[in-house]
Design an enzyme around this catalytic site. Structure first.
Site, PDB file in Angstrom:
ATOM      1  N   HIS A 136       0.860  -1.181   0.000  1.00 41.02           N
ATOM      2  CA  HIS A 136       0.000   0.000   0.000  1.00 41.02           C
ATOM      3  C   HIS A 136       0.897   1.233   0.000  1.00 41.02           C
ATOM      4  O   HIS A 136       1.685   1.443   0.922  1.00 41.02           O
ATOM      5  CB  HIS A 136      -0.919   0.013   1.219  1.00 41.02           C
ATOM      6  CG  HIS A 136      -1.855   1.187   1.229  1.00 41.02           C
ATOM      7  ND1 HIS A 136      -3.060   1.196   0.557  1.00 41.02           N
ATOM      8  CD2 HIS A 136      -1.753   2.404   1.827  1.00 41.02           C
ATOM      9  CE1 HIS A 136      -3.657   2.369   0.745  1.00 41.02           C
ATOM     10  NE2 HIS A 136      -2.886   3.113   1.503  1.00 41.02           N
ATOM     11  N   CYS A 137       0.779   2.044  -1.039  1.00 39.06           N
ATOM     12  CA  CYS A 137       1.619   3.238  -1.162  1.00 39.06           C
ATOM     13  C   CYS A 137       0.987   4.387  -0.388  1.00 39.06           C
ATOM     14  O   CYS A 137      -0.078   4.896  -0.774  1.00 39.06           O
ATOM     15  CB  CYS A 137       1.774   3.614  -2.636  1.00 39.06           C
ATOM     16  SG  CYS A 137       2.809   5.073  -2.897  1.00 39.06           S
ATOM     17  N   VAL A 138       1.638   4.799   0.698  1.00 43.45           N
ATOM     18  CA  VAL A 138       1.084   5.870   1.535  1.00 43.45           C
ATOM     19  C   VAL A 138       1.178   7.232   0.847  1.00 43.45           C
ATOM     20  O   VAL A 138       0.413   8.150   1.167  1.00 43.45           O
ATOM     21  CB  VAL A 138       1.810   5.927   2.900  1.00 43.45           C
ATOM     22  CG1 VAL A 138       1.553   4.667   3.692  1.00 43.45           C
ATOM     23  CG2 VAL A 138       3.309   6.149   2.717  1.00 43.45           C
ATOM     24  N   GLY A 141      -1.891   6.883  -1.450  1.00 45.36           N
ATOM     25  CA  GLY A 141      -3.109   6.422  -0.801  1.00 45.36           C
ATOM     26  C   GLY A 141      -3.799   5.302  -1.531  1.00 45.36           C
ATOM     27  O   GLY A 141      -5.032   5.180  -1.469  1.00 45.36           O
TER      28      GLY A 141
END
Length: 296
Positions: A136-138, A141
């Protein structure tokens, strides 16, 4: 009744805060990208050498034009790939998972109430299972999965190239700050420009140049680590989750891994997101070439 109203209001506030927090990294990244682009454009156009010789002036103008074209080519690719990454849904939503039946590597997700294929896992931030989920790429998002991996990698590549270019162009800024040597003032301006601005030690212009130059260096180090790590995983045919468990059950060899992740035009698709190169397969069925057990 009052208790129900308080619960409803609290739930509504939580949903709004959650939505803001989800889009905040995208807004901040966009501001940083365009701020860096504007600062480098200023360095090229305004702070570039002013020459009196007409021939040299003509060459200088052409050189500036080349700089600007290269700069906005990278910016365009960053924005376009980021947009396609966000628009491309990597989840199992709308995907028929029946196929040829449930086999090795399939699992049941109690959150989604569905059988999920190999390399698919549930993301508790996106609240859905993602095909060939990497992480999950913060910063965006959203999860990196089977269908949007190419856009994620291309965006990383052009961010790295753009930041490298920005660091080189900001070399003069560092030289100006350090022209009197490693004084306390110059070191503090590079390390904590915000404090120097608030305390009135530097002008807003000096702060802006120092802050963006610092951001370019920190950003380059951060993006370099992400890019090189994901290129390493790409060549090995692994996801981040598989790397953590030391498994390589789906590696197809160097060229096979490139074609599988980036499609048949893997050698040129990174130049422009308009180049059609869909990833091989369906994100559900994968050829097993190694042991499924961790550490083997």
């Amino acid at each position: 009744m009052a208790k129900e109203n308080i619960t409803r209001i609290a739930s509504d506030v939580f949903c709004r805060v959650d939505k803001v927090c989800r889009y905040l990294p995208i807004v901040l990244n966009t501001l940083l990208v365009f701020s860096i682009t504007g600062e480098v454009s200023y360095l090229v156009v305004v702070e570039g050498p002013l020459l009196t010789d007409p021939r040299k002036t003509e060459w200088s103008s052409m050189w500036k034009s080349i700089h600007l074209v290269a700069q906005y080519f990278m910016l365009g690719n960053i924005c376009w790939n980021a947009s396609l990454f966000l628009k491309t849904n990597p989840s199992i939503q709308g995907v028929f998972l029946g196929g040829e039946g449930i086999g090795q590597g399939w699992r049941y997700c109690y959150s989604c109430e569905a059988h999920t294929p190999p390399r698919c896992s549930h993301c508790y931030d996106c609240k859905v299972c993602v095909l060939r989920r990497d992480h999950h790429c913060v910063f965006f998002g959203q999860c990196v999965g089977f269908r949007n991996y190419r856009f994620f990698l291309s965006c990383l590549l052009f961010m790295w190239a753009g930041l490298l270019y920005a660091v080189v162009m900001n070399a003069e800024v560092f030289l100006v700050i350090l022209k009197e040597g490693l004084t306390v003032h110059s070191v503090l301006l590079l390390l904590i420009p915000w404090i120097m601005l608030v305390s009135g030690q530097v002008s807003a212009r000096a702060f802006a140049f120092a802050f963006i130059a610092d951001t370019c260096v920190v950003g380059l180090l951060l993006v370099s680590s992400f890019l090189f790590f994901h290129v390493f995983l790409l060549l090995r045919g692994q996801t981040t989750r598989e790397w953590y468990s030391s498994r390589r059950p789906y590696s197809l060899g160097l060229l096979g891994n490139l074609r599988h992740a980036l499609g048949p035009r893997w050698y040129v698709c990174w130049l422009c997101p308009l180049i059609s190169s869909p990833p091989s397969g369906d994100g559900i069925n994968f050829q097993v070439t190694g042991s499924m057990e961790p550490g083997q």
